[in-house]
Design a protein around this motif. Sequence first.
Motif, PDB file in Angstrom:
ATOM      1  N   LEU A 122      -3.331  15.106  -4.602  1.00  0.00           N
ATOM      2  CA  LEU A 122      -3.560  13.668  -4.644  1.00  0.00           C
ATOM      3  C   LEU A 122      -2.817  12.953  -3.508  1.00  0.00           C
ATOM      4  O   LEU A 122      -1.628  13.180  -3.296  1.00  0.00           O
ATOM      5  CB  LEU A 122      -3.095  13.120  -5.994  1.00  0.00           C
ATOM      6  CG  LEU A 122      -3.500  11.694  -6.360  1.00  0.00           C
ATOM      7  CD1 LEU A 122      -5.013  11.577  -6.463  1.00  0.00           C
ATOM      8  CD2 LEU A 122      -2.854  11.291  -7.675  1.00  0.00           C
ATOM      9  N   SER A 123      -3.528  12.090  -2.788  1.00  0.00           N
ATOM     10  CA  SER A 123      -2.947  11.392  -1.633  1.00  0.00           C
ATOM     11  C   SER A 123      -2.209  10.125  -2.069  1.00  0.00           C
ATOM     12  O   SER A 123      -2.645   8.996  -1.794  1.00  0.00           O
ATOM     13  CB  SER A 123      -4.050  11.057  -0.621  1.00  0.00           C
ATOM     14  OG  SER A 123      -4.639  12.221  -0.111  1.00  0.00           O
ATOM     15  N   GLU A 124      -1.112  10.314  -2.751  1.00  0.00           N
ATOM     16  CA  GLU A 124      -0.244   9.201  -3.149  1.00  0.00           C
ATOM     17  C   GLU A 124       1.126   9.433  -2.544  1.00  0.00           C
ATOM     18  O   GLU A 124       1.702  10.508  -2.693  1.00  0.00           O
ATOM     19  CB  GLU A 124      -0.142   9.111  -4.671  1.00  0.00           C
ATOM     20  CG  GLU A 124      -1.423   8.653  -5.349  1.00  0.00           C
ATOM     21  CD  GLU A 124      -1.239   8.476  -6.845  1.00  0.00           C
ATOM     22  OE1 GLU A 124      -0.092   8.626  -7.325  1.00  0.00           O
ATOM     23  OE2 GLU A 124      -2.239   8.203  -7.533  1.00  0.00           O
ATOM     24  N   PHE A 125       1.634   8.404  -1.856  1.00  0.00           N
ATOM     25  CA  PHE A 125       2.884   8.544  -1.124  1.00  0.00           C
ATOM     26  C   PHE A 125       3.850   7.418  -1.494  1.00  0.00           C
ATOM     27  O   PHE A 125       3.443   6.390  -2.033  1.00  0.00           O
ATOM     28  CB  PHE A 125       2.617   8.507   0.385  1.00  0.00           C
ATOM     29  CG  PHE A 125       1.606   9.524   0.839  1.00  0.00           C
ATOM     30  CD1 PHE A 125       1.982  10.826   1.081  1.00  0.00           C
ATOM     31  CD2 PHE A 125       0.271   9.163   1.003  1.00  0.00           C
ATOM     32  CE1 PHE A 125       1.048  11.770   1.495  1.00  0.00           C
ATOM     33  CE2 PHE A 125      -0.669  10.094   1.420  1.00  0.00           C
ATOM     34  CZ  PHE A 125      -0.273  11.403   1.664  1.00  0.00           C
ATOM     35  N   SER A 126       5.105   7.628  -1.166  1.00  0.00           N
ATOM     36  CA  SER A 126       6.089   6.555  -1.305  1.00  0.00           C
ATOM     37  C   SER A 126       5.917   5.601  -0.133  1.00  0.00           C
ATOM     38  O   SER A 126       5.142   5.858   0.798  1.00  0.00           O
ATOM     39  CB  SER A 126       7.505   7.138  -1.297  1.00  0.00           C
ATOM     40  OG  SER A 126       7.838   7.612   0.006  1.00  0.00           O
ATOM     41  N   SER A 127       6.649   4.503  -0.143  1.00  0.00           N
ATOM     42  CA  SER A 127       6.565   3.561   0.975  1.00  0.00           C
ATOM     43  C   SER A 127       7.069   4.203   2.267  1.00  0.00           C
ATOM     44  O   SER A 127       6.744   3.741   3.365  1.00  0.00           O
ATOM     45  CB  SER A 127       7.378   2.300   0.666  1.00  0.00           C
ATOM     46  OG  SER A 127       8.740   2.620   0.435  1.00  0.00           O
ATOM     47  N   ILE A 143       0.848  -1.195   0.000  1.00  0.00           N
ATOM     48  CA  ILE A 143       0.000   0.000   0.000  1.00  0.00           C
ATOM     49  C   ILE A 143       0.883   1.244   0.000  1.00  0.00           C
ATOM     50  O   ILE A 143       2.050   1.192   0.401  1.00  0.00           O
ATOM     51  CB  ILE A 143      -0.951   0.037   1.219  1.00  0.00           C
ATOM     52  CG1 ILE A 143      -0.150   0.012   2.534  1.00  0.00           C
ATOM     53  CG2 ILE A 143      -1.955  -1.095   1.164  1.00  0.00           C
ATOM     54  CD1 ILE A 143      -1.016   0.163   3.758  1.00  0.00           C
ATOM     55  N   ARG A 144       0.326   2.344  -0.457  1.00  0.00           N
ATOM     56  CA  ARG A 144       1.045   3.620  -0.480  1.00  0.00           C
ATOM     57  C   ARG A 144       0.073   4.730  -0.077  1.00  0.00           C
ATOM     58  O   ARG A 144       0.088   5.812  -0.640  1.00  0.00           O
ATOM     59  CB  ARG A 144       1.617   3.896  -1.883  1.00  0.00           C
ATOM     60  CG  ARG A 144       2.626   2.868  -2.386  1.00  0.00           C
ATOM     61  CD  ARG A 144       3.918   2.889  -1.589  1.00  0.00           C
ATOM     62  NE  ARG A 144       4.909   1.974  -2.137  1.00  0.00           N
ATOM     63  CZ  ARG A 144       5.049   0.707  -1.765  1.00  0.00           C
ATOM     64  NH1 ARG A 144       4.220   0.195  -0.857  1.00  0.00           N
ATOM     65  NH2 ARG A 144       5.985  -0.053  -2.304  1.00  0.00           N
ATOM     66  N   SER A 145      -0.756   4.440   0.904  1.00  0.00           N
ATOM     67  CA  SER A 145      -1.850   5.349   1.251  1.00  0.00           C
ATOM     68  C   SER A 145      -1.602   6.164   2.512  1.00  0.00           C
ATOM     69  O   SER A 145      -2.447   6.967   2.898  1.00  0.00           O
ATOM     70  CB  SER A 145      -3.150   4.543   1.429  1.00  0.00           C
ATOM     71  OG  SER A 145      -3.013   3.598   2.485  1.00  0.00           O
ATOM     72  N   ILE A 146      -0.464   5.966   3.177  1.00  0.00           N
ATOM     73  CA  ILE A 146      -0.191   6.652   4.436  1.00  0.00           C
ATOM     74  C   ILE A 146       0.939   7.660   4.258  1.00  0.00           C
ATOM     75  O   ILE A 146       2.009   7.319   3.756  1.00  0.00           O
ATOM     76  CB  ILE A 146       0.175   5.652   5.548  1.00  0.00           C
ATOM     77  CG1 ILE A 146      -0.958   4.641   5.757  1.00  0.00           C
ATOM     78  CG2 ILE A 146       0.473   6.386   6.859  1.00  0.00           C
ATOM     79  CD1 ILE A 146      -0.615   3.543   6.735  1.00  0.00           C
ATOM     80  N   GLY A 147       0.692   8.889   4.661  1.00  0.00           N
ATOM     81  CA  GLY A 147       1.707   9.930   4.601  1.00  0.00           C
ATOM     82  C   GLY A 147       2.189  10.309   5.992  1.00  0.00           C
ATOM     83  O   GLY A 147       1.487  10.101   6.987  1.00  0.00           O
ATOM     84  N   VAL A 148       3.388  10.872   6.071  1.00  0.00           N
ATOM     85  CA  VAL A 148       3.929  11.333   7.350  1.00  0.00           C
ATOM     86  C   VAL A 148       3.909  12.859   7.395  1.00  0.00           C
ATOM     87  O   VAL A 148       3.974  13.534   6.365  1.00  0.00           O
ATOM     88  CB  VAL A 148       5.366  10.830   7.602  1.00  0.00           C
ATOM     89  CG1 VAL A 148       5.388   9.327   7.764  1.00  0.00           C
ATOM     90  CG2 VAL A 148       6.313  11.271   6.503  1.00  0.00           C
ATOM     91  N   SER A 149       3.812  13.362   8.617  1.00  0.00           N
ATOM     92  CA  SER A 149       3.827  14.798   8.844  1.00  0.00           C
ATOM     93  C   SER A 149       4.622  15.065  10.118  1.00  0.00           C
ATOM     94  O   SER A 149       4.688  14.208  11.002  1.00  0.00           O
ATOM     95  CB  SER A 149       2.399  15.337   8.981  1.00  0.00           C
ATOM     96  OG  SER A 149       2.404  16.722   9.236  1.00  0.00           O
ATOM     97  N   PHE A 150       5.204  16.252  10.192  1.00  0.00           N
ATOM     98  CA  PHE A 150       6.013  16.622  11.348  1.00  0.00           C
ATOM     99  C   PHE A 150       5.462  17.936  11.916  1.00  0.00           C
ATOM    100  O   PHE A 150       5.887  19.026  11.521  1.00  0.00           O
ATOM    101  CB  PHE A 150       7.480  16.748  10.953  1.00  0.00           C
ATOM    102  CG  PHE A 150       8.041  15.492  10.352  1.00  0.00           C
ATOM    103  CD1 PHE A 150       8.507  14.465  11.156  1.00  0.00           C
ATOM    104  CD2 PHE A 150       8.049  15.313   8.972  1.00  0.00           C
ATOM    105  CE1 PHE A 150       8.992  13.286  10.603  1.00  0.00           C
ATOM    106  CE2 PHE A 150       8.539  14.140   8.404  1.00  0.00           C
ATOM    107  CZ  PHE A 150       9.008  13.118   9.226  1.00  0.00           C
ATOM    108  N   PRO A 151       4.519  17.849  12.857  1.00  0.00           N
ATOM    109  CA  PRO A 151       3.823  19.042  13.351  1.00  0.00           C
ATOM    110  C   PRO A 151       4.728  20.062  14.025  1.00  0.00           C
ATOM    111  O   PRO A 151       4.389  21.249  14.073  1.00  0.00           O
ATOM    112  CB  PRO A 151       2.818  18.459  14.358  1.00  0.00           C
ATOM    113  CG  PRO A 151       2.617  17.043  13.915  1.00  0.00           C
ATOM    114  CD  PRO A 151       3.945  16.610  13.391  1.00  0.00           C
TER     115      PRO A 151
END
Length: 205
Positions: A177-182, A37-45
Amino acid sequence: MKRFYFYIRYLPEHVNCEFLAGKCIRILHAYQTRFNIRSIGVSFPNWEQSSIGRTIAFISESLQALTTLSQQNYFVQMAEERYFLISGVQALPGEYQYQEFIYYRERRLEKESASAIKRELKRLQSRAIQAGVDYAPKTSERGCVEIPFAHRLSFGSSSGADFLLFIGRLECEKKQLSEFSSYGLGNRSEFKGTVPCLRPLICDR
């Protein structure tokens, strides 16, 4: 489409945020690779110039994917040992107008790192040996190239090789678009894979 998130805060007073961010991204990478899957993104608040911050967040349109990620053994163990505070998986409130970011892999800096140069040298030497010729390194003729600021994370691959993962940040006017790398990162050149700024939703304490 509705988005969900959970976050991890590093609890020790003195902590290497970049090291722990690299460990968390490695767990995400293994998880997304295992289930393709590649549906989860990371963020650094808490992103700052001085530090990537002591909080990492994960965002996805899949509630199930995020819930399963939050239950990975490493995260659970670190929470039990009081190194991590892990929030519950929550829906992103719809009443906010979010600032969107693309967190991306800055490969230009990676290519300039000592480990990358060493790997490339070893590859070229091996190719020369196979061809039966002597290898003579060429003098670099690259000019000056301006590269945006990026945080440097130490990252260990599944093969056991360590390398540096450089992460940059790009501000966006709206969700893409919500597409992310692994690794949970977006694509700067293709302008996709945005995540919301979660700073207003996460208490610093």
